[in-house]
Design a protein around this motif. Structure first.
Motif, PDB file in Angstrom:
ATOM      1  N   ILE A  47       5.097   3.514   8.332  1.00  0.00           N
ATOM      2  CA  ILE A  47       6.506   2.983   8.508  1.00  0.00           C
ATOM      3  C   ILE A  47       7.099   4.099   9.393  1.00  0.00           C
ATOM      4  N   GLU A  48       6.952   5.134   9.025  1.00  0.00           N
ATOM      5  CA  GLU A  48       7.448   6.403   9.562  1.00  0.00           C
ATOM      6  C   GLU A  48       6.897   6.452  10.894  1.00  0.00           C
ATOM      7  N   LEU A  49       5.557   6.198  11.357  1.00  0.00           N
ATOM      8  CA  LEU A  49       4.916   6.231  12.691  1.00  0.00           C
ATOM      9  C   LEU A  49       5.506   5.019  13.500  1.00  0.00           C
ATOM     10  N   GLY A  50       5.437   4.124  12.875  1.00  0.00           N
ATOM     11  CA  GLY A  50       6.321   3.180  13.911  1.00  0.00           C
ATOM     12  C   GLY A  50       7.680   3.220  14.398  1.00  0.00           C
TER      13      GLY A  50
ATOM     14  N   VAL B   2       0.701  -1.144   0.049  1.00  0.00           N
ATOM     15  CA  VAL B   2       0.167   0.171   0.024  1.00  0.00           C
ATOM     16  C   VAL B   2       0.883   1.208  -0.094  1.00  0.00           C
ATOM     17  N   TYR B   3       1.160   1.569  -1.250  1.00  0.00           N
ATOM     18  CA  TYR B   3       2.056   2.957  -1.352  1.00  0.00           C
ATOM     19  C   TYR B   3       1.548   3.903  -0.700  1.00  0.00           C
ATOM     20  N   GLY B   4       2.301   4.666   0.219  1.00  0.00           N
ATOM     21  CA  GLY B   4       2.084   5.799   1.072  1.00  0.00           C
ATOM     22  C   GLY B   4       1.612   5.342   2.364  1.00  0.00           C
ATOM     23  N   PHE B   5       1.496   4.286   2.638  1.00  0.00           N
ATOM     24  CA  PHE B   5       1.121   3.781   4.095  1.00  0.00           C
ATOM     25  C   PHE B   5       2.283   2.757   4.377  1.00  0.00           C
ATOM     26  N   GLY B   6       2.372   1.374   3.665  1.00  0.00           N
ATOM     27  CA  GLY B   6       3.187   0.346   3.981  1.00  0.00           C
ATOM     28  C   GLY B   6       3.667  -0.163   2.757  1.00  0.00           C
ATOM     29  N   TYR B   7       5.028   0.153   2.169  1.00  0.00           N
ATOM     30  CA  TYR B   7       5.311  -0.562   0.709  1.00  0.00           C
ATOM     31  C   TYR B   7       6.672  -0.946   0.845  1.00  0.00           C
ATOM     32  N   LEU B   8       6.938  -2.100   0.497  1.00  0.00           N
ATOM     33  CA  LEU B   8       8.093  -2.731   0.633  1.00  0.00           C
ATOM     34  C   LEU B   8       8.962  -2.912  -0.843  1.00  0.00           C
ATOM     35  N   ASP B   9       9.987  -2.540  -0.652  1.00  0.00           N
ATOM     36  CA  ASP B   9      10.824  -2.454  -2.084  1.00  0.00           C
ATOM     37  C   ASP B   9      11.543  -3.672  -1.976  1.00  0.00           C
ATOM     38  N   GLU B  10      11.084  -4.660  -2.788  1.00  0.00           N
ATOM     39  CA  GLU B  10      11.810  -6.070  -2.865  1.00  0.00           C
ATOM     40  C   GLU B  10      13.262  -6.057  -3.134  1.00  0.00           C
ATOM     41  N   ALA B  11      13.567  -5.095  -3.960  1.00  0.00           N
ATOM     42  CA  ALA B  11      15.068  -5.022  -4.530  1.00  0.00           C
ATOM     43  C   ALA B  11      15.938  -4.373  -3.152  1.00  0.00           C
ATOM     44  N   THR B  12      15.381  -3.822  -2.455  1.00  0.00           N
ATOM     45  CA  THR B  12      16.498  -3.112  -1.387  1.00  0.00           C
ATOM     46  C   THR B  12      15.958  -3.630   0.028  1.00  0.00           C
ATOM     47  N   GLY B  13      14.688  -4.416   0.086  1.00  0.00           N
ATOM     48  CA  GLY B  13      14.445  -4.701   1.233  1.00  0.00           C
ATOM     49  C   GLY B  13      13.871  -3.844   2.249  1.00  0.00           C
TER      50      GLY B  13
END
Length: 258
Positions: A50-53, A32-43
């Motif tokens: 994510i920032e709130l966490g 969910v881009y903007g909320f929680g998104y994983l770039d699989e290339a970089t992990g």
């Protein structure tokens, strides 16, 4: 004896301090881009949640933060099993969910809507009559859509208390998927006629060949979820309320264009 007692006390303090400085484990979305998104290339995970966490981890005194991907079907169970300290994953606050987990004051409010292939000609709730709609397993989107359609007179009224997504066929049917990309693929393939979830999530799958229907419904308040009755719950609540008041969360929302 006094020296021995002092030594034991010092060791206890060190152990306690070490325990308080452990890793903060946060359940997040990966798609969910903007909320929680994983770039699989970089992990690397990115997004407002994510920032709130990370902010919570720092404010609570943890040394590090660890993100784990969750889905609507797994997030509650992982909290119950103590695999996570909290979940910040577009987790909608519902009365029935509050019976199982603690939720903070909402940090974001969204609404449910539907995404379709423009060529389908579906433009509103009426066009969904008799169609099959893709939803995420464990989500409340199906019930929200069926309720909106019934309220609009598109399908017959039904008992919301006994709603069962797997058997419901009161003028619209639903197909469940493990994650959002799978629903998007099914929509492209024609396996489902529409994709229903929160609009902020659907925005990630909106293309030039796809359209939102005209209707939005069922406001969705997202909160930080923690284990029911945990010592962490009131601490998270206090921090979220503080950041809502001082503009910290508003700044995150603006920064991510939400």
């Amino acid at each position: 004896m006094k020296k021995l007692f002092a030594l034991v006390l010092a060791v206890m303090v060190m152990v306690t301090s070490s325990a308080m400085a452990e890793t903060f484990r946060v359940g997040v979305k990966q798609d969910v881009y903007g909320f929680g998104y994983l770039d699989e290339a970089t992990g690397t995970y990115t997004g407002m949640e994510i920032e709130l966490g990370a902010l919570l981890a720092e404010a609570l005194g943890y040394d590090d933060v660890e993100y784990t991907t969750v889905t609507a079907a797994t997030r509650g169970q992982m909290l119950d099993n103590d695999e996570l300290d909290c979940v910040i994953a577009t987790f909608t606050i519902k009365p029935e969910r509050k019976e199982s987990w603690d939720f903070s004051t909402p940090y974001y409010t969204d609404a449910v809507t539907v995404l379709v292939e423009t060529a389908s000609g579906i433009t509103d709730l009426t066009g969904l009559a008799g169609k099959t709609v893709g939803v995420s397993s464990g989500s409340t989107s199906a019930k929200a859509l069926a309720t909106a359609m019934a309220d609009a007179g598109v399908i017959p009224a039904f008992d919301a208390d006994t709603f069962d997504i797997s058997t419901f066929n009161g003028g619209v049917s639903f197909k469940q998927f493990d994650d959002y990309p799978a629903i998007s693929i099914a929509l492209s393939a024609g396996d489902v006629d529409a994709f229903c979830v929160d609009k902020s999530i659907l925005a990630n799958y909106k293309t030039s060949d796809r359209s939102f229907i005209a209707d939005s419904f069922s406001p969705q308040d997202y909160g930080v979820a923690t284990k029911k009755g945990s010592e962490l719950s009131p601490k998270v609540e206090e921090l979220i309320c503080t950041w809502l008041e001082d503009g910290t969360i508003a700044g995150l929302i603006e920064a991510w264009g939400l």
